[in-house]
Motif scaffolding. Sequence first.
Motif, PDB file in Angstrom:
ATOM      1  N   UNK A  43      57.429  44.578  -4.848  1.00  0.00           N
ATOM      2  CA  UNK A  43      56.310  45.486  -4.632  1.00  0.00           C
ATOM      3  C   UNK A  43      55.968  46.300  -5.875  1.00  0.00           C
ATOM      4  N   UNK A  44      56.929  46.475  -6.784  1.00  0.00           N
ATOM      5  CA  UNK A  44      56.676  47.285  -7.980  1.00  0.00           C
ATOM      6  C   UNK A  44      56.332  46.451  -9.208  1.00  0.00           C
ATOM      7  N   UNK A  45      56.352  45.148  -9.089  1.00  0.00           N
ATOM      8  CA  UNK A  45      56.043  44.306 -10.241  1.00  0.00           C
ATOM      9  C   UNK A  45      54.558  44.379 -10.585  1.00  0.00           C
ATOM     10  N   UNK A  46      54.236  44.322 -11.869  1.00  0.00           N
ATOM     11  CA  UNK A  46      52.811  44.340 -12.249  1.00  0.00           C
ATOM     12  C   UNK A  46      52.091  43.091 -11.763  1.00  0.00           C
ATOM     13  N   UNK A  47      50.789  43.221 -11.576  1.00  0.00           N
ATOM     14  CA  UNK A  47      49.973  42.112 -11.084  1.00  0.00           C
ATOM     15  C   UNK A  47      48.822  41.843 -12.047  1.00  0.00           C
ATOM     16  N   UNK A  48      48.286  40.653 -11.965  1.00  0.00           N
ATOM     17  CA  UNK A  48      47.057  40.318 -12.698  1.00  0.00           C
ATOM     18  C   UNK A  48      45.897  40.740 -11.801  1.00  0.00           C
ATOM     19  N   UNK A  49      45.273  41.836 -12.149  1.00  0.00           N
ATOM     20  CA  UNK A  49      44.231  42.402 -11.297  1.00  0.00           C
ATOM     21  C   UNK A  49      42.976  41.521 -11.308  1.00  0.00           C
ATOM     22  N   UNK A  50      42.396  41.358 -10.115  1.00  0.00           N
ATOM     23  CA  UNK A  50      41.179  40.562  -9.978  1.00  0.00           C
ATOM     24  C   UNK A  50      40.440  41.011  -8.725  1.00  0.00           C
ATOM     25  N   UNK A 506      76.436  46.132 -27.642  1.00  0.00           N
ATOM     26  CA  UNK A 506      75.085  45.565 -27.576  1.00  0.00           C
ATOM     27  C   UNK A 506      74.860  45.016 -26.189  1.00  0.00           C
ATOM     28  N   UNK A 507      74.117  45.732 -25.414  1.00  0.00           N
ATOM     29  CA  UNK A 507      73.915  45.384 -24.008  1.00  0.00           C
ATOM     30  C   UNK A 507      72.778  44.403 -23.872  1.00  0.00           C
ATOM     31  N   UNK A 508      73.099  43.169 -23.608  1.00  0.00           N
ATOM     32  CA  UNK A 508      72.080  42.151 -23.400  1.00  0.00           C
ATOM     33  C   UNK A 508      71.646  42.193 -21.945  1.00  0.00           C
ATOM     34  N   UNK A 509      70.387  42.378 -21.739  1.00  0.00           N
ATOM     35  CA  UNK A 509      69.875  42.496 -20.389  1.00  0.00           C
ATOM     36  C   UNK A 509      69.700  41.111 -19.788  1.00  0.00           C
ATOM     37  N   UNK A 510      70.515  40.795 -18.778  1.00  0.00           N
ATOM     38  CA  UNK A 510      70.409  39.497 -18.118  1.00  0.00           C
ATOM     39  C   UNK A 510      70.016  39.648 -16.652  1.00  0.00           C
ATOM     40  N   UNK A 511      69.554  40.826 -16.293  1.00  0.00           N
ATOM     41  CA  UNK A 511      69.159  41.067 -14.904  1.00  0.00           C
ATOM     42  C   UNK A 511      67.900  40.283 -14.559  1.00  0.00           C
ATOM     43  N   UNK A 512      67.904  39.629 -13.416  1.00  0.00           N
ATOM     44  CA  UNK A 512      66.724  38.916 -12.958  1.00  0.00           C
ATOM     45  C   UNK A 512      66.282  39.498 -11.635  1.00  0.00           C
ATOM     46  N   UNK A 513      65.038  39.337 -11.350  1.00  0.00           N
ATOM     47  CA  UNK A 513      64.491  39.894 -10.124  1.00  0.00           C
ATOM     48  C   UNK A 513      64.534  38.924  -8.968  1.00  0.00           C
ATOM     49  N   UNK A 514      64.945  37.763  -9.228  1.00  0.00           N
ATOM     50  CA  UNK A 514      64.873  36.771  -8.173  1.00  0.00           C
ATOM     51  C   UNK A 514      65.975  35.748  -8.385  1.00  0.00           C
ATOM     52  N   UNK A 534      64.647  45.834 -19.394  1.00  0.00           N
ATOM     53  CA  UNK A 534      63.652  44.855 -19.849  1.00  0.00           C
ATOM     54  C   UNK A 534      62.396  44.957 -19.018  1.00  0.00           C
ATOM     55  N   UNK A 535      61.268  44.522 -19.542  1.00  0.00           N
ATOM     56  CA  UNK A 535      60.006  44.647 -18.803  1.00  0.00           C
ATOM     57  C   UNK A 535      60.036  43.822 -17.524  1.00  0.00           C
ATOM     58  N   UNK A 536      59.424  44.355 -16.487  1.00  0.00           N
ATOM     59  CA  UNK A 536      59.372  43.632 -15.218  1.00  0.00           C
ATOM     60  C   UNK A 536      58.380  42.486 -15.329  1.00  0.00           C
ATOM     61  N   UNK A 537      58.734  41.308 -14.832  1.00  0.00           N
ATOM     62  CA  UNK A 537      57.816  40.170 -14.924  1.00  0.00           C
ATOM     63  C   UNK A 537      56.584  40.362 -14.054  1.00  0.00           C
ATOM     64  N   UNK A 538      55.478  39.798 -14.506  1.00  0.00           N
ATOM     65  CA  UNK A 538      54.214  39.905 -13.788  1.00  0.00           C
ATOM     66  C   UNK A 538      54.152  38.871 -12.673  1.00  0.00           C
TER      67      UNK A 538
END
Length: 700
Positions: A43-50, A506-514, A534-538
């Motif tokens: 619900x918080x992930x960015x969207x391609x607005x249209x 050196x913290x490598x971000x490997x967190x995934x949302x899915x 890391x940036x949230x995927x669109x």
Amino acid sequence: MSTDYNYDEQGQFFPYFVATMLLLALGPVTYSTFAPSKQTGLQNNPRIESSFKPADYDHIEQHKRKKRKESRRIKRMTFLAIGWSLMAYMIYLILTSSALTPKIWDPYTILGISMSASEKAIKSHYRRLSIKFHPDKVKLQGNDTLESANERWVEITKAYKALTDEEIRRNYQEYGHPDGKQSYSIGIALPQWTIADGSKYWVLAFYGVMFGIVLPYYVGKWWYGTKKYTKDGVLMETAGRLFKGYEEDCDEKKAVEILSAGGLEKFKKDEKNMEGKEHIIESAIKDKVPFGVMSTLEKMEGWKRKTYGLLWAFMTRTRFEDSKLDAEKLDVAQDAVSWNNSLLAIMLAFSSTKPILSSMRINQNLVQAIPPGGSPLLQLPYFTETLIEKIEEFGAKDHWTIQRFMSLSDEKRRQLCVGKDGLTEEQYKEAIAIAQKIPILHVEKAFFKVQGEKTVTPNAICQLVLKVRVIPAGVTAPPVDPKDLEDEDPAEDDIDALIGRTSSKSKTQTKTTEKSPIPTNEVEKSALVTGSEPPMPTLTHAPFFPAATLPKWHVFLADRRSGRMIIAPMTIVQFPEPTDNFQVQTFKLQFGAPPNSGEVHFQMHLVCDSYLGTDYKTGIVLKVDEPRMFDTRIKEEDEISEPEEDSLAGLMASSRGQSVKRSSHHHHHHDDSDEEDESDTEGEEDEGSATDTDTDTDED
């Protein structure tokens, strides 16, 4: 000591029983409802607005609201609200009943002294209390009266006499009562009428049903429910039918036929009411589906025929006059993605390239609501088949991709799209804006390496290193910095990085949302993100699909000649660096090198599961070298220091023609010729250097 059993006629202990039973039920339900999910919500992930709305937009939104309502679990939340409200009331009754329970007379509390106080301390404390609370000396304050002061002094005197008696004090300390050990009663938190002759059988029957039938039923239902589904959330029976439908030569159309086996649980019970529904579906899609689909549909029966027809109806964007069919179409499409995840896992086990690619690509068709063989340009808003035929100059061999369309000049695109029977200016601008936001992975460099080594040797732990950038179609990206295409090994003292574990430095971000729906290698992101997440995927731009999804890219290696997958896929979901600045992203697929030396020719596939026309395929060669033998010759540049000429090592080095140090004793006795010695030494050093250079050249 006697023991009495009594029943709770006044309802004093019944709240304890009710609270205990409620806690047994509310505890597990509350935990399972509010336990943190392993998957992050979208619900918080960015969207391609249209502003584009499909023709059946209302049905899609209604379906989304229905799913959101189901996800809220109204019945469960209502049960929890009522249950915890009743629990709060039981706690209130327990507290109030405890307050009304008469307390045992305690002389220690009355005097305000501890049980460990000696008799002397008790007498001393009593004298102090007599000065303060004796009726002849007390000063009345506030609401105090002479009568209350006398009662208080009587209690103090009574407590003092009790504690100055040795036997009474011992009874208090051992048994908590001045008369010693007392009889006690066991209270049963049930009223006595529950065991009366007229009701005891009913009570026993109630307990028998609750604890012998209801409780085991729900526990068993929960247990077998957890075992009923695969890790992809698909019923075991459905996964079994998908497995039976597998074929070695499976294309996208065949994949749709296999997926139709998932409709058993949806439509089997309603099979009697499906009469006439198949004809409505078939008549609506017959002019839209590819060749051969209708003949396959006619061979099917019942629920499978309906599922197959609804899948094609969704992918051809067909609307029905029956609102129930439209709702079922959206349900089937959303479930088909889950079925396809299970099908892909099955196909990966067989390792055939064609079925694997078919399953990955049919996911694109389902998400974008485009039939197999359809044009990728249908992913853009307001684009229709008629407009696409005009753009592609109908009769072309292949459909245009979004990249090809966006490679045209703006003037040419407007000429093809804007105008009569085409798009308006506003629609054209929005379509172009969406095209420039669809993520497309560009592989800038792909190579093999072994960490810490310059070559790949047999049986080594090898990595396929991918250097990629996200460059949407029609967007001009700056040139790649050559340094970004290099892959540096971690420092020798960074043990965590060497073994592939996240280090504290050196913290490598490997967190995934899915969670990846297929067995994949862990995605290793070498780009470091410090100070922030890391940036949230669109989210995927898919206006026809009734659920929010994330685009994923599958990378695997295959053998072109045998048509087999050689290295299992790696799934890319999230990028370690922002993608809007064309930053080079690094991903590594780890596997074991072949046991023999030579060249191995792979075919690398990079397939997106959400967007059509964005797949990437290339040949890549893995060169495996024989391991070099250790060079036993002593190289001067590897020596820590040169031996002195007077030492045994120095004599052996001189006999081999190698340079040695002048000893300190020699310098001490030849002070007059220091300059000559230094000159000679420099000459010897130069000779030694020249020898090393020649040796290196010979080796080369």
